[in-house]
Every structure is written in structure tokens, then in C-alpha cells.
Enzyme design. Structure first.
Site, PDB file in Angstrom:
ATOM      1  N   PRO A   2      57.260  30.921  16.269  1.00 19.43           N
ATOM      2  CA  PRO A   2      57.137  31.945  17.310  1.00 19.43           C
ATOM      3  C   PRO A   2      57.086  31.390  18.730  1.00 19.43           C
ATOM      4  O   PRO A   2      56.239  30.571  19.048  1.00 19.43           O
ATOM      5  CB  PRO A   2      55.816  32.637  16.956  1.00 19.43           C
ATOM      6  CG  PRO A   2      55.510  32.227  15.565  1.00 19.43           C
ATOM      7  CD  PRO A   2      56.114  30.878  15.388  1.00 19.43           C
ATOM      8  N   GLU A   3      58.007  31.828  19.549  1.00 22.01           N
ATOM      9  CA  GLU A   3      57.984  31.559  20.987  1.00 22.01           C
ATOM     10  C   GLU A   3      57.798  32.911  21.675  1.00 22.01           C
ATOM     11  O   GLU A   3      57.503  33.901  21.007  1.00 22.01           O
ATOM     12  CB  GLU A   3      59.268  30.849  21.419  1.00 22.01           C
ATOM     13  CG  GLU A   3      59.489  29.545  20.649  1.00 22.01           C
ATOM     14  CD  GLU A   3      60.762  28.809  21.037  1.00 22.01           C
ATOM     15  OE1 GLU A   3      61.180  28.910  22.190  1.00 22.01           O
ATOM     16  OE2 GLU A   3      61.349  28.138  20.173  1.00 22.01           O
ATOM     17  N   HIS A  91      48.857  32.280   1.603  1.00 24.10           N
ATOM     18  CA  HIS A  91      48.604  31.677   2.917  1.00 24.10           C
ATOM     19  C   HIS A  91      47.863  32.624   3.867  1.00 24.10           C
ATOM     20  O   HIS A  91      47.783  32.349   5.061  1.00 24.10           O
ATOM     21  CB  HIS A  91      49.923  31.242   3.552  1.00 24.10           C
ATOM     22  CG  HIS A  91      50.696  30.268   2.717  1.00 24.10           C
ATOM     23  ND1 HIS A  91      50.169  29.061   2.298  1.00 24.10           N
ATOM     24  CD2 HIS A  91      51.939  30.321   2.186  1.00 24.10           C
ATOM     25  CE1 HIS A  91      51.060  28.413   1.552  1.00 24.10           C
ATOM     26  NE2 HIS A  91      52.143  29.161   1.468  1.00 24.10           N
ATOM     27  N   ARG A 110      50.931  26.793   7.562  1.00 20.43           N
ATOM     28  CA  ARG A 110      50.520  25.440   7.951  1.00 20.43           C
ATOM     29  C   ARG A 110      49.125  25.355   8.561  1.00 20.43           C
ATOM     30  O   ARG A 110      48.713  24.272   8.989  1.00 20.43           O
ATOM     31  CB  ARG A 110      51.544  24.856   8.930  1.00 20.43           C
ATOM     32  CG  ARG A 110      52.863  24.591   8.278  1.00 20.43           C
ATOM     33  CD  ARG A 110      53.803  23.872   9.206  1.00 20.43           C
ATOM     34  NE  ARG A 110      55.155  23.947   8.709  1.00 20.43           N
ATOM     35  CZ  ARG A 110      56.213  23.504   9.354  1.00 20.43           C
ATOM     36  NH1 ARG A 110      56.074  22.970  10.538  1.00 20.43           N
ATOM     37  NH2 ARG A 110      57.407  23.622   8.841  1.00 20.43           N
TER      38      ARG A 110
END
Length: 270
Positions: A2-3, A91, A110
Site C-alpha cells: 500500500p502506497e 493472518h 508480515r
DNA sequence: TGTGTCACCTGAGCGC
DNA sequence: TGCGCTCAGGTGACAC
């Protein structure tokens, strides 16, 4: 990953459903995801109402009643969604339940993503947001402002585009696309940049196209509704090593700049 | 003070 | 088929 456009897409999708919602219950599955600590979040959040969802750079800012602000940074693989994401349920790092029975899931493969809860008067200092540079979409960025911000800097233009204290919201994908639009090579020394007008326009243009296409999905990003973005279909250079440039037909080259995988057209970019 | 490097973290892809 | 290695990258911490 994500940007700015991906974060804006999440906000656009979540804001209508979340505005006015009151927190009822919080379940944290990974304590390291939460700052300052889980205890503060569990104690303070229930009963607080969401007043607004906004964005600065890549940070999602959730303004709450009770002089509190929750900030979410998705980092590499974070997803904020009203439903569990198919295939990623193991997750899930946090689940927020509202008094109207709706839920908000924070999923992050992550574990890089962070959820911050601080008093509104000092959340910017505590999250690092106080150091953020200009937001090209919210505030705009003129050639003059960009030139001034780069004036005392050294290093590559790509390195400076990735520096969140100069311009907030640009990540690896859009940095490469911006360099392509501006016709400059990513490894160009920042003091050798001549056309700041074109560069500043390219920054805004590339980010706006990304937002219009609901973000870029390379591997992990999905919006709040679980849908992938479409901007990857319109990328000029990123991830296109060996493929033909859309403009001149030259083969796109991959190299390494500022410690990141970097793509450019050897003919269109000088 | 500014810049560069590394750790964090997990899954995909690859070679053997 | 399974194992081990490398790579991906945003940010903070640290070294220089």
C-alpha cells in the site's frame, strides 16, 4: 504494497460504513501490532465513536470521540476490511466489533503493520507523522515547493521520492512510475534535476491515476471490499523488466537504486 | 545533521 | 517431493 493511492482507496471504501460507528469490543491477536500497548487500546477504545477517516501520506487517521485518535499504517501487507479476507484469515492481527454488530478486521501477513492509539493532541508526535513532508494529493505540490524541499539534499531522485519527510505517500512502485512520467532516470543525482515543474506534475498525475484505478495490486494489496486494484494494468515500467516500453518500444531495464528494485526505460528516461 | 545499512517478517519462486 | 536459499519492501534504529 500500500502506497498513497492504495491507502486512499481503503479510506474511500471504509469511510461511509464506519463514520459514526461506536466501538464495543477489541480483540488483539498479535500484541506487537499495537502501540503504545494492548492494555491502553482495550481500556480506551470501547464506547468511543468514529468521527472521521482521513489520510496523511500512507497513514490512515481515525478521529474518535474522547480526545483520541487511532492511526493505522498498513506497511507492506496490511489490510483493513469489514470482512475477513478469503485465504488470509490466519493472518488476522486484530478484530474490532462495533455496537451495531459490524466488524473491522486488520489482517497483516508480515506483521509489519501498526495500529496506534494516542490522545489527539500528541498522536502526530507519537506515530512519527509529525515528520511527514507535504501530501501531494491533500495539499498539492508545486514546482517551487518541490525545488525548495530538494535544495539541500544529496543522493538519487528516487531515494528522495521515497523519503517520507520530503513528500509523503510515495513508495517503490509509484516512485518508478513518477520517474518515467518525468522522463528522468531514478538514479539521477537530485541536484541535477532541471525540470521541477514536470516532476511535480508527474507526482500528482501518477498518484491520481492510481487512486482512480483503486490502487495497484502486485501481490498482496486488496481494498477494504476485498477487491484487487486495477492500476497494475496501466503501469509503464514497474515489474515490466524485459518488456517493451509503451512509448518507444525499448526493453524496460531493472536495476537497484536506493536499495530497492528499480525499473526504467533506457530511451525515454535520461 | 544527513546518509546509508540492517532488522523486522512471511510467502513465493527457484535450484538442487 | 522436500529442503534451503534469495528476494520482495516501509519504516525505525543505528552507525558513520
Amino acid at each position: 504494497m500500500p502506497e498513497l493511492p492504495e491507502v486512499q482507496t481503503v479510506i474511500n471504501e471504509l469511510a461511509p460504513a464506519l463514520k459514526g460507528a461506536k466501538f464495543w469490543k477489541v480483540e488483539v491477536k498479535n500484541e506487537n501490532t499495537v502501540r503504545p500497548d494492548v492494555g491502553f487500546l482495550m481500556h480506551e477504545l470501547p464506547g468511543k465513536r468514529i468521527e472521521a477517516l482521513t489520510r496523511k501520506g500512507k497513514y490512515i487517521v481515525i478521529s474518535l470521540t474522547g480526545n483520541l485518535t487511532m492511526v493505522v499504517h498498513l506497511r507492506m501487507t496490511g489490510i483493513l476490511s469489514p470482512k475477513p479476507i478469503k485465504g488470509k484469515t490466519k493472518h488476522i492481527r486484530a478484530i474490532f466489533t462495533f455496537t451495531n454488530a459490524k466488524k473491522l478486521y486488520f489482517t497483516d501477513m508480515r506483521k509489519f503493520g501498526k495500529i496506534y492509539l494516542f490522545r489527539t493532541d500528541h498522536y502526530e508526535a507519537m506515530t512519527g507523522m509529525a515528520k511527514l513532508g507535504v501530501d501531494p494529493i491533500e495539499e498539492g505540490i508545486s514546482a517551487e515547493v518541490l525545488k525548495a524541499r530538494l535544495a539541500s539534499k544529496k543522493g538519487t531522485i528516487k531515494g528522495k521520492l521515497l523519503d517520507q519527510t520530503i513528500v509523503a505517500g510515495i513508495g517503490n512502485i509509484y516512485a518508478d512510475e513518477i520517474c518515467f512520467c518525468a522522463g528522468v532516470r531514478p538514479e539521477t543525482e537530485v541536484q541535477k534535476i532541471k525540470n521541477h515543474q514536470k516532476l511535480s506534475k508527474s507526482i500528482v498525475q501518477c498518484l491520481e491515476i492510481g487512486i482512480a484505478n483503486n490502487g495497484t495490486t502486485i501481490s498482496d494489496f486488496v481494498g477494504a471490499n476485498g477487491q484487487s486494484g486495477r492500476n497494475q494494468d496501466y503501469l509503464n515500467v514497474y515489474g515490466r523488466e524485459g518488456e517493451a516500453c509503451h512509448v518507444c518500444g525499448s526493453k524496460i531495464v531493472k536495476t537497484r537504486v536506493a536499495g530497492r528494485g528499480t525499473y526504467y526505460c533506457p530511451t525515454c528516461q535520461h
